[in-house]
Design a protein around this motif. Sequence first.
Motif, PDB file in Angstrom:
ATOM      1  N   SER A  81      21.827   2.965 -21.109  1.00 40.08           N
ATOM      2  CA  SER A  81      22.288   4.318 -21.424  1.00 40.08           C
ATOM      3  C   SER A  81      22.059   5.270 -20.256  1.00 40.08           C
ATOM      4  CB  SER A  81      21.527   4.840 -22.647  1.00 40.08           C
ATOM      5  OG  SER A  81      21.726   4.005 -23.759  1.00 40.08           O
ATOM      6  N   ASN A 102      18.291   1.733 -18.148  1.00 36.25           N
ATOM      7  CA  ASN A 102      18.605   3.091 -18.594  1.00 36.25           C
ATOM      8  C   ASN A 102      18.294   4.125 -17.516  1.00 36.25           C
ATOM      9  OD1 ASN A 102      19.205   2.190 -21.317  1.00 36.25           O
ATOM     10  ND2 ASN A 102      16.982   1.943 -21.576  1.00 36.25           N
ATOM     11  N   ASP A 134      14.981   0.581 -15.343  1.00 37.07           N
ATOM     12  CA  ASP A 134      15.074   1.966 -15.805  1.00 37.07           C
ATOM     13  C   ASP A 134      14.624   2.979 -14.756  1.00 37.07           C
ATOM     14  OD1 ASP A 134      15.731   0.743 -18.191  1.00 37.07           O
ATOM     15  OD2 ASP A 134      13.818   1.180 -19.170  1.00 37.07           O
TER      16      ASP A 134
END
Length: 234
Positions: free
Chosen positions: A6, A24, A42
């Motif tokens: 995301s 992410n 991430d």
Amino acid sequence: MLQKGSNVIIGNNVSFGENVVIGNNVVIYEGTIIGNNVIIQDNAVVGKQPTRAKASILPEVEKLPPTEIGSGVTISTSAIIYANAKIADDVFVADLATIRERVTIGEKTIIGRGVAVENDCAVGSFCKLETNCYITAYSELEDYVFIAPCVVTTNDNYMARDKERFDKFKGVTVKKGGRIGANSTILPGKIINEEGAVAAGSLVSKDVERENLVMGSPAKKYKPVDESQLLKNQ
């Protein structure tokens, strides 16, 4: 196949090889080249253009070329890789590491957690730079170099005073197979010659001879490196 999490931001003209996995909140800047089988975890940032402090003595530069990431590379959580860095195949970049602009990293090298490799450095292949070590700008590390945790290298003999320093910055050089123990400090321009070794907690104010171990503050020759520890016997 590109797998991404995301809130990933990918700039224009980024190229991806096969089987790339992105976590992410990752930012990948325009033009970045990414090889096959790369993992970017991430919060990592790849291809960031450097910004210059108003008081910096460094000259302003035009926009730098894109970052190049080889195949099989892992870029771990919250690592930052600047523009015009070149990361060879199978390099591992651990959490919170920073690799600055115009840096090259050779294949199968490990950049440990929190390591900082400053601008204009060359790091060879099969090196190990361990947790929180600091590689100052304009340094060169050849192949099979080992840098232990919390090692500090330096490049400014004038400690930010005197205009004379501007053309005299010089990083350190660690030749093939050189090793530096934990919490050691290496003064500007010093050379660790082939398979030279620095004991933990040492202050290196003179070049280290080939295949010799130094220790102390200031560091002095202690003994030859044990034959069993030379690269040819590994």
